[in-house]
Motif scaffolding. Structure first.
Motif, PDB file in Angstrom:
ATOM      1  N   TYR A  77       0.831  -1.209   0.000  1.00 45.38           N
ATOM      2  CA  TYR A  77       0.000   0.000   0.000  1.00 45.38           C
ATOM      3  C   TYR A  77       0.861   1.254   0.000  1.00 45.38           C
ATOM      4  O   TYR A  77       0.553   2.244  -0.684  1.00 45.38           O
ATOM      5  N   GLY A 220      -6.458   0.411   0.310  1.00 44.09           N
ATOM      6  CA  GLY A 220      -5.425   1.063  -0.473  1.00 44.09           C
ATOM      7  C   GLY A 220      -5.527   2.567  -0.486  1.00 44.09           C
ATOM      8  O   GLY A 220      -4.515   3.266  -0.603  1.00 44.09           O
ATOM      9  N   TRP A 224      -4.832   1.860   5.116  1.00 45.36           N
ATOM     10  CA  TRP A 224      -3.483   1.481   5.532  1.00 45.36           C
ATOM     11  C   TRP A 224      -2.894   2.469   6.528  1.00 45.36           C
ATOM     12  O   TRP A 224      -1.935   2.151   7.251  1.00 45.36           O
TER      13      TRP A 224
END
Length: 482
Positions: A77, A220, A224
């Motif tokens: 990510y 994403g 994260w």
């Protein structure tokens, strides 16, 4: 887990072979004259103090490695957010390595200060810096929003984190070693590395929860970032615990003595270290190469390796790492306790030789599916534990009190910066360049050979006192003789 059952009281004999009668005053600590000694695990007060010391040391270590665990678990990510393009993964691994550039400088700054003014003050400062840098990563805008400024800010925060870690780890290990009873330094010191694995586990667990609770697109896009926010409360709890502790009995005793070695500036401590203790510095340097190439290959690069090179899903990778690290956490206190009776050198020899022999077979096994990957990872993790579990018992005991913090910080951080932090980048670049997925195993094997050479020169210090301004174990005494 109880850590106090059946332990005899510690005999506090001075470094260099000068034995003095030890009494056990109220408060659960041994004492020599008017000098407070190490906590006595035979008394309720001593056991409570040891638990507080373990908590204060381990939570800082957990905070440090929580950051690494989260960074490893979210590397994909992070690459997409800050380094879009074909070199996304490689750039992320390079950013991880760059964070280690200032670790040696941090060690050279914080270590001598810790030897001059005490361990406690430095540990309180470093945990705040470390957790703040990790916390702020969550707020960096992506490359799509602010362009090249995004990766620059990420690198800056990783460098700050590296600078603070340069003083954190050596100080925490020294703090734990100097509070532990001599005969049980391996047992109690292993809980510092319990904190290391706890940080990794917490990082992987939080990422796994986020991955399960939200869609891949949301994860994403912004999900994260959530795990990095937890670094703030972790750091504050660690700072509070450390600020409530007294400095270590070993440092307090040395500071109150009339020894000339305890005089002089922090800079003079560094000069004394480099001039007088080159043998322990180089021995520890070689051991840390083996220790950290294995650690950063196995615990940090592994999620990226399993996802990108073997094709395992992100959820499966995180779960595998989490299970393997939980197994390691369950075993590590027993390994530390075992080293108190067996000695540190036999534990290191067993770990290095077995990793050398089994690295390639276990990495091959990891490519055969989830179950086999879990088995291979668990086997390598357990074989690595005799090194990891004995760090706090082995490395601080290689230096005398007046240069212990600086000696640990300098040796450990230079080796870590050169070989540990670069391991994920080297592994990824080598696999990308050669197409050989077993390269990480070969890299671990080479590091183990370096470690074997260094361990040959290691002085056995299990059961030895680390008090005073002489090198512990200069007059060898049998393991378990105390």
């Amino acid at each position: 887990m109880r850590t106090d059952a059946g332990l005899p009281p510690d005999d506090a004999d001075a470094s260099g072979g000068q034995d003095e009668a030890a009494a056990t005053p109220p408060g659960g600590v041994t004492a020599t004259g008017d000098v407070t000694g190490t906590p006595d695990p035979e008394t309720p007060e001593g056991r409570r103090l040891l638990r507080r010391v373990i908590a204060a040391s381990a939570i800082g270590n957990a905070t440090e490695w929580y950051d690494y665990g989260v960074f490893a678990a979210t590397a994909t990510y992070i690459g997409d957010a800050f380094f879009p393009g074909d070199l996304s993964t490689l750039s992320t691994m390079l950013t991880f390595a760059i964070s280690f550039v200032l670790r040696p400088i941090g060690g050279m700054v914080w270590g001598p200060i810790g030897d001059r003014i005490g361990r406690k003050a430095v540990l309180a400062a470093t945990i705040l810096l470390m957790s703040a840098a990790t916390f702020l990563i969550a707020f960096i805008p992506s490359h799509a929003t602010i362009g090249v400024a995004a990766p620059i800010l990420l690198v800056l925060l990783r460098v700050i984190q590296g600078f603070s870690t340069g003083g954190e780890y050596g100080g925490a290990a020294t703090f734990m070693a100097e509070y532990s009873p001599d005969r049980h330094r391996g047992k109690y010191g292993s809980f510092l590395e319990f904190g290391t694995l706890g940080g990794f586990v917490m990082g992987a667990a939080v990422v796994l929860i986020c991955q399960t609770a939200m869609s891949e697109a949301a994860m994403g896009d912004w999900g994260w970032r959530i795990p990095f926010l937890i670094a703030a409360p972790l750091g504050l709890v660690g700072w509070y615990l450390r600020s409530k502790m007294s400095d270590t009995p070993v440092f307090t005793e040395a500071e109150s003595s009339e020894s000339t070695e305890m005089e002089g500036s922090a800079w003079q401590r560094m000069v004394d270290l480099v001039r007088d203790y080159r043998g322990p510095i180089f021995t520890m340097f070689g051991m840390v190469i083996a220790l950290n190439v294995v650690q950063y290959t196995l615990l940090t690069y592994q999620p990226t390796y399993l996802e990108n090179k073997i094709g395992m899903s992100e959820d499966s990778t995180t779960l595998l790492i989490l299970i393997g690290e939980l197994v390691m956490m369950a075993v590590i206190p027993f390994i530390g306790r075992w080293s108190d009776s067996t000695g540190r050198k036999p534990m290191w020899w067993a770990s290095l030789i077995s990793l050398f022999v089994l690295a390639i077979p276990m990495y091959w096994l990891m490519g055969q599916g989830f179950g086999w990957a879990l088995l291979g990872f668990a086997v390598l993790g357990l074989l690595y534990l005799p090194q990891l579990a004995t760090i706090s018992a082995t490395f601080p005991a290689m230096f005398p009190t007046h240069v212990r913090y600086a000696g640990f910080a300098l040796s450990y951080n230079v080796a870590t910066a050169a070989f540990g932090g670069t391991a994920p980048f080297i592994n990824d670049a080598a696999i990308s360049g050669t197409g050989w997925d077993l390269f990480p195993a070969l890299y671990m094997m080479i590091a183990c050979v370096v470690g074997m050479v260094a361990v040959y020169f290691l002085r056995e210090t299990a059961g030895c006192s680390i008090r005073g301004t002489g090198i512990p174990g200069e007059e060898p005494e049998p393991v378990g003789a105390r």
